[in-house]
Design a protein around this motif. Structure first.
Motif, PDB file in Angstrom:
ATOM      1  N   ASP A   1     -17.178  59.145  25.780  1.00 34.53           N
ATOM      2  CA  ASP A   1     -16.864  57.760  26.132  1.00 34.53           C
ATOM      3  C   ASP A   1     -15.657  57.735  27.063  1.00 34.53           C
TER       4      ASP A   1
ATOM      5  N   THR B   1     -14.793  55.357  28.970  1.00 33.64           N
ATOM      6  CA  THR B   1     -14.207  54.023  29.098  1.00 33.64           C
ATOM      7  C   THR B   1     -12.935  53.901  28.257  1.00 33.64           C
ATOM      8  N   ARG B   2     -12.897  54.581  27.120  1.00 30.26           N
ATOM      9  CA  ARG B   2     -11.710  54.510  26.275  1.00 30.26           C
ATOM     10  C   ARG B   2     -10.517  55.169  26.960  1.00 30.26           C
TER      11      ARG B   2
ATOM     12  N   ALA C   1      -9.388  53.010  29.870  1.00 29.45           N
ATOM     13  CA  ALA C   1      -8.643  51.841  29.420  1.00 29.45           C
ATOM     14  C   ALA C   1      -7.212  52.205  29.031  1.00 29.45           C
TER      15      ALA C   1
END
Length: 226
Positions: free
Chosen positions: A6, A8-9, A12
């Motif tokens: 993942d 995206t984590r 972010a």
């Protein structure tokens, strides 16, 4: 869900301006306190502690306690290389800081990228080692040749890996200011350490800047001039 990583984590975590500033400060390779990182990020110590907890939980930094203080550092050289690559992409796309400081030219000339030499002098060293045959490309990997190993021994660096070491000898790291590669990995780290030990260069306190003495720059040029 397909079970893939993942990203995206991680994106972010890095994408928050305060966290990005703290991660950039840790590119110096030094462990810093929450108060020091709060000052860098322009936030309160309490807010910094919250951000640092998230960065630690995300695997981007590691924390250790010594006495009354808790110190924070990048989790690994892999994180440092990721940040340096992102800086290069941002620079190439024109996403530059709007308040450049007086040390910007010095950072571009010679700086620490976590634990190895970056900037103009870092890329010059890497290109010289390739051109002279001390390093060679082997597919996507960078290898130290026999002549390169002999050069390391002449400089007082043991080219053999320490017992049970998993660190790679030579890694190619994209330099954000030069848009070319500099040398990371165990050999890159050892070369910077040796230059400092020999008095060719010194780390500037509170900065990523590496300053070469006149004699040190002459010795560097004699060894790595192209």
């Amino acid at each position: 869900m397909d079970g893939s990583p993942d990203i995206t984590r991680i994106a972010a975590l890095i994408g928050d301006p305060a966290r990005a500033n703290m991660l950039t400060a840790l590119m110096s390779g030094r462990a810093l306190t929450a108060s020091e990182l709060a000052q860098v990020a322009g936030i309160t110590a309490q807010t910094a502690s919250s951000h640092l907890a998230r960065l630690a939980d995300g695997g981007l930094i590691r924390q250790r306690k010594q006495g009354r203080h808790r110190y924070h550092a990048l989790a690994s050289t892999t994180v440092a290389e990721l940040l340096e690559t992102l800086m290069g992409i941002a620079a190439e796309a024109g996403h530059l800081r709007t308040r450049p400081g007086p040390r910007d030219p010095e950072l571009r000339r010679a700086r620490v990228c976590y634990d190895h030499l970056a900037g103009e002098m870092g890329t010059r060293m890497f290109e010289s080692l390739l051109a002279s045959g001390h390093l060679r490309r082997d597919g996507d990997a960078i290898r130290l040749t026999e002549t390169g190993a002999e050069l390391m021994r002449q400089l007082g660096i043991d080219p053999a890996p320490p017992r049970q070491s998993r660190s790679q000898a030579c890694l190619e790291c994209l330099d954000w200011s030069e848009r070319r590669s500099h040398l990371a990995g165990r050999i890159g780290r050892a070369l910077l350490a040796r230059m400092i030990e020999k008095g060719w260069a010194r780390r500037e306190a509170g900065s990523r800047v590496v300053r070469f003495s006149a004699g040190g720059e002459a010795a560097f040029q004699a060894l790595f001039g192209i």
